[in-house]
Design a protein around this motif. Structure first.
Motif, PDB file in Angstrom:
ATOM      1  N   UNK A   1      33.497 -28.777  38.771  1.00  6.97           N
ATOM      2  CA  UNK A   1      32.407 -29.740  38.742  1.00  6.97           C
ATOM      3  C   UNK A   1      32.039 -30.146  40.165  1.00  6.97           C
ATOM      4  N   UNK A   2      30.752 -30.243  40.437  1.00  8.07           N
ATOM      5  CA  UNK A   2      30.265 -30.581  41.773  1.00  8.07           C
ATOM      6  C   UNK A   2      29.489 -31.892  41.729  1.00  8.07           C
ATOM      7  N   UNK A   3      29.980 -32.880  42.481  1.00  7.29           N
ATOM      8  CA  UNK A   3      29.316 -34.176  42.612  1.00  7.29           C
ATOM      9  C   UNK A   3      28.887 -34.387  44.065  1.00  7.29           C
ATOM     10  N   UNK A   4      28.054 -35.417  44.272  1.00  2.25           N
ATOM     11  CA  UNK A   4      27.624 -35.772  45.619  1.00  2.25           C
ATOM     12  C   UNK A   4      27.800 -37.270  45.878  1.00  2.25           C
ATOM     13  N   UNK A   5      26.911 -38.087  45.328  1.00  4.54           N
ATOM     14  CA  UNK A   5      26.915 -39.528  45.583  1.00  4.54           C
ATOM     15  C   UNK A   5      27.155 -40.288  44.286  1.00  4.54           C
TER      16      UNK A   5
ATOM     17  N   UNK B   1      37.541 -31.154  40.052  1.00  9.66           N
ATOM     18  CA  UNK B   1      36.449 -31.984  40.561  1.00  9.66           C
ATOM     19  C   UNK B   1      36.285 -31.750  42.055  1.00  9.66           C
ATOM     20  N   UNK B   2      35.055 -31.433  42.468  1.00  9.99           N
ATOM     21  CA  UNK B   2      34.731 -31.303  43.890  1.00  9.99           C
ATOM     22  C   UNK B   2      33.560 -32.227  44.212  1.00  9.99           C
ATOM     23  N   UNK B   3      33.547 -32.723  45.437  1.00  2.00           N
ATOM     24  CA  UNK B   3      32.502 -33.644  45.897  1.00  2.00           C
ATOM     25  C   UNK B   3      32.047 -33.174  47.277  1.00  2.00           C
ATOM     26  N   UNK B   4      30.747 -33.126  47.491  1.00  2.00           N
ATOM     27  CA  UNK B   4      30.197 -32.648  48.762  1.00  2.00           C
ATOM     28  C   UNK B   4      29.684 -33.786  49.644  1.00  2.00           C
ATOM     29  N   UNK B   5      29.796 -33.581  50.943  1.00  2.00           N
ATOM     30  CA  UNK B   5      29.140 -34.357  52.003  1.00  2.00           C
ATOM     31  C   UNK B   5      29.967 -35.506  52.583  1.00  2.00           C
ATOM     32  N   UNK B   6      30.554 -36.360  51.753  1.00  2.00           N
ATOM     33  CA  UNK B   6      31.296 -37.495  52.296  1.00  2.00           C
ATOM     34  C   UNK B   6      30.470 -38.764  52.386  1.00  2.00           C
TER      35      UNK B   6
ATOM     36  N   UNK C   1      29.204 -42.530  51.787  1.00  2.00           N
ATOM     37  CA  UNK C   1      30.020 -43.749  51.751  1.00  2.00           C
ATOM     38  C   UNK C   1      30.483 -44.096  50.332  1.00  2.00           C
ATOM     39  N   UNK C   2      29.672 -43.776  49.343  1.00  2.00           N
ATOM     40  CA  UNK C   2      30.026 -44.128  47.972  1.00  2.00           C
ATOM     41  C   UNK C   2      31.233 -43.359  47.446  1.00  2.00           C
ATOM     42  N   UNK C   3      31.582 -42.258  48.103  1.00  2.00           N
ATOM     43  CA  UNK C   3      32.754 -41.499  47.659  1.00  2.00           C
ATOM     44  C   UNK C   3      34.014 -42.347  47.827  1.00  2.00           C
ATOM     45  N   UNK C   4      34.161 -42.953  49.010  1.00  2.00           N
ATOM     46  CA  UNK C   4      35.345 -43.771  49.262  1.00  2.00           C
ATOM     47  C   UNK C   4      35.289 -45.108  48.540  1.00  2.00           C
ATOM     48  N   UNK C   5      34.108 -45.700  48.478  1.00  2.00           N
ATOM     49  CA  UNK C   5      34.001 -47.031  47.878  1.00  2.00           C
ATOM     50  C   UNK C   5      34.009 -46.998  46.353  1.00  2.00           C
TER      51      UNK C   5
ATOM     52  N   UNK D   1      38.101 -44.835  41.330  1.00  2.00           N
ATOM     53  CA  UNK D   1      38.026 -44.476  39.904  1.00  2.00           C
ATOM     54  C   UNK D   1      38.930 -43.283  39.609  1.00  2.00           C
ATOM     55  N   UNK D   2      38.879 -42.265  40.468  1.00  2.00           N
ATOM     56  CA  UNK D   2      39.717 -41.083  40.271  1.00  2.00           C
ATOM     57  C   UNK D   2      41.196 -41.421  40.420  1.00  2.00           C
TER      58      UNK D   2
END
Length: 267
Positions: A5-9, A65-70, A72-76, A81-82
């Motif tokens: 799965x690919x997420x961003x923001x 689960x994968x997330x692209x870019x970094x 700010x909402x990834x950390x906050x 949640x994960x």
């Protein structure tokens, strides 16, 4: 094969809008994770996922689960949640632009990427950090110097930031060619990810999760039908159109939206 799965923001759509549907709300993200758990899907670590590439058996229903870019909402938002759910993930970052605004899409120019210091706090957590090029440049038609900068130099910067050498890579915009794939293999990466343009271990396809995806559409994207159509459609323009039409039927729309007419791209 497990689904990737690919997420961003994450969070609410910004005032400037979200034409690429990159922002997944907190409610949707939690609902997606709950659906995966309730339907017996098992979250994999990157080690477990790469083991399947080497021929190890995997659960019938598993995902990464994968997330692209970094952003700010990834950390906050996403990381807590994960962590609460005990779900591992991989975050791909372009070290040359961390801490600044998103420069590769003017629509999102007001959005900020997390800084290196903030990303470094993920070391030792369930969110592993990989490389997303150096400055989010398309990995297509690059000469040897450009490939070195985006593959080796970017890896070394992320290694200095995280205190350990990253082993995974995601192509910016999902774009890759033979030289890019070979450069990643030669540099010692374990795996790299594309979007729908699957090409072996160094261009593993992913499922683009959008902020506009209903829970029914998210469930459909986990299906074997969608996986097969997406992989084949990544190489066949005619089938790409059929996949978009099928998505509209699941969504209940009569006409494809502008975002669906575009070929999904990793941002």
């Amino acid at each position: 094969m497990p689904r990737v799965l690919m997420y961003h923001n994450f969070g609410e759509v910004p005032p400037a809008g979200d034409p690429e549907h990159l922002f997944v709300s907190v409610e949707s993200f939690r609902a997606q994770l709950d659906l995966l758990r309730q339907r017996g899907w098992r979250a994999l670590t990157l080690d477990e996922f790469t083991a399947t590439l080497d021929g190890a058996p995997s659960p019938r229903k598993s995902y990464l689960i994968t997330i692209d870019d970094g952003h700010e909402s990834v950390l906050s938002t996403a990381a807590p949640i994960l962590a609460e759910a005990g779900i591992p993930s991989v975050l791909f970052v372009p070290p040359g632009v961390l801490g600044g605004p998103i420069k590769w899409n003017p629509v999102y120019a007001d959005e900020q990427l997390s800084g290196k210091t903030e990303i470094a706090t993920l070391a030792g957590t369930g969110m592993e950090v990989g490389v997303h090029g150096y400055d989010h440049t398309r990995m297509f038609g690059m000469d040897s110097a450009e490939l070195h900068r985006n593959v080796v130099h970017a890896r070394d910067e992320v290694a200095a930031m995280m205190g350990g050498t990253p082993r995974s890579f995601a192509y910016p915009f999902g774009t890759h060619d033979r030289d890019a794939r070979r450069a990643l293999e030669d540099a010692g990466y374990t795996v790299s990810f594309a979007v729908a343009r699957e090409h072996g271990r160094f261009a593993v396809d992913r499922i683009y999760v959008k902020g506009t995806d209903s829970l029914a559409l998210f469930r459909f994207k986990l299906s074997l039908v969608y996986r097969f159509a997406s992989r084949v459609g990544g190489r066949t323009p005619w089938l790409r159109h059929q996949v978009r039409t099928l998505i509209q039927l699941v969504k209940g729309d009569k006409e494809p939206s502008p975002g669906e007419r575009a070929i999904p791209k990793s941002r």
